[in-house]
Design a protein around this motif. Sequence first.
Motif, PDB file in Angstrom:
ATOM      1  N   VAL A 141      26.499  49.861  42.651  1.00 24.95           N
ATOM      2  CA  VAL A 141      27.952  49.872  42.795  1.00 24.95           C
ATOM      3  C   VAL A 141      28.260  50.125  44.264  1.00 24.95           C
ATOM      4  O   VAL A 141      27.822  51.122  44.832  1.00 24.95           O
ATOM      5  N   ILE A 142      29.009  49.210  44.873  1.00 27.67           N
ATOM      6  CA  ILE A 142      29.340  49.374  46.291  1.00 27.67           C
ATOM      7  C   ILE A 142      30.806  49.709  46.503  1.00 27.67           C
ATOM      8  O   ILE A 142      31.208  50.020  47.618  1.00 27.67           O
ATOM      9  N   TRP A 143      31.596  49.647  45.436  1.00 23.02           N
ATOM     10  CA  TRP A 143      33.001  50.050  45.534  1.00 23.02           C
ATOM     11  C   TRP A 143      33.514  50.423  44.157  1.00 23.02           C
ATOM     12  O   TRP A 143      33.162  49.805  43.147  1.00 23.02           O
ATOM     13  N   LYS A 144      34.323  51.452  44.141  1.00 24.09           N
ATOM     14  CA  LYS A 144      35.121  51.813  42.958  1.00 24.09           C
ATOM     15  C   LYS A 144      36.310  52.599  43.490  1.00 24.09           C
ATOM     16  O   LYS A 144      36.249  53.218  44.554  1.00 24.09           O
ATOM     17  N   PRO A 145      37.425  52.571  42.776  1.00 23.63           N
ATOM     18  CA  PRO A 145      38.614  53.281  43.272  1.00 23.63           C
ATOM     19  C   PRO A 145      38.428  54.792  43.194  1.00 23.63           C
ATOM     20  O   PRO A 145      37.604  55.301  42.415  1.00 23.63           O
ATOM     21  N   ALA A 146      39.217  55.496  43.964  1.00 19.76           N
ATOM     22  CA  ALA A 146      39.142  56.966  43.971  1.00 19.76           C
ATOM     23  C   ALA A 146      39.452  57.544  42.599  1.00 19.76           C
ATOM     24  O   ALA A 146      38.892  58.583  42.217  1.00 19.76           O
ATOM     25  N   ASN A 147      40.302  56.873  41.838  1.00 21.31           N
ATOM     26  CA  ASN A 147      40.681  57.384  40.513  1.00 21.31           C
ATOM     27  C   ASN A 147      39.854  56.743  39.379  1.00 21.31           C
ATOM     28  O   ASN A 147      40.302  56.674  38.242  1.00 21.31           O
ATOM     29  N   SER A 148      38.651  56.306  39.685  1.00 22.29           N
ATOM     30  CA  SER A 148      37.805  55.629  38.706  1.00 22.29           C
ATOM     31  C   SER A 148      37.502  56.516  37.502  1.00 22.29           C
ATOM     32  O   SER A 148      37.229  57.710  37.640  1.00 22.29           O
ATOM     33  N   VAL A 149      37.571  55.924  36.314  1.00 21.27           N
ATOM     34  CA  VAL A 149      37.204  56.630  35.086  1.00 21.27           C
ATOM     35  C   VAL A 149      35.858  56.124  34.557  1.00 21.27           C
ATOM     36  O   VAL A 149      35.390  56.593  33.522  1.00 21.27           O
ATOM     37  N   CYS A 150      35.234  55.205  35.280  1.00 19.87           N
ATOM     38  CA  CYS A 150      33.966  54.628  34.841  1.00 19.87           C
ATOM     39  C   CYS A 150      32.807  55.588  35.127  1.00 19.87           C
ATOM     40  O   CYS A 150      32.717  56.162  36.208  1.00 19.87           O
ATOM     41  N   ASP A 151      31.941  55.759  34.142  1.00 21.10           N
ATOM     42  CA  ASP A 151      30.735  56.565  34.304  1.00 21.10           C
ATOM     43  C   ASP A 151      29.623  55.603  34.717  1.00 21.10           C
ATOM     44  O   ASP A 151      29.007  54.949  33.874  1.00 21.10           O
ATOM     45  N   LEU A 152      29.369  55.485  35.993  1.00 26.39           N
ATOM     46  CA  LEU A 152      28.445  54.482  36.519  1.00 26.39           C
ATOM     47  C   LEU A 152      27.111  55.065  36.960  1.00 26.39           C
ATOM     48  O   LEU A 152      26.321  54.386  37.599  1.00 26.39           O
ATOM     49  N   ASP A 153      26.849  56.296  36.625  1.00 27.03           N
ATOM     50  CA  ASP A 153      25.580  56.924  37.051  1.00 27.03           C
ATOM     51  C   ASP A 153      24.499  56.756  36.019  1.00 27.03           C
ATOM     52  O   ASP A 153      24.588  56.525  34.920  1.00 27.03           O
TER      53      ASP A 153
END
Length: 116
Positions: A104-116
Amino acid sequence: MQKVFFLILFCTLFLSCRENDGPTTCAVADPVNDLAWIQQGIKELENTSLIEYSYLVQATYKGETVFFFGSCCPFCKFALVILDCQGKAIYGSISTADLIDQKVIWKPANSVCDLD
């Protein structure tokens, strides 16, 4: 003869070295900030009500750098569109399993995605 060998070896080593400015992707150091089509895609997402579900992934497909905008929206239908360095869609039956080195190279500051 030995002097000629060392001269050739020295020239080969000297000419093959070049200054390393760090890794590049698509001939840029920072695709998010340096590729206009990515910035445009992010701006378009920022104008939606679902921005917090969005993210951008960089990966490798058949030895080439590719990107896709993803979504973790629980109530949305999502189509995977793989893009090359110019922002053009790569057609074919490609799944995320075909993409290696995903990050992941970008996500918004208010992201709700669990990308870890």
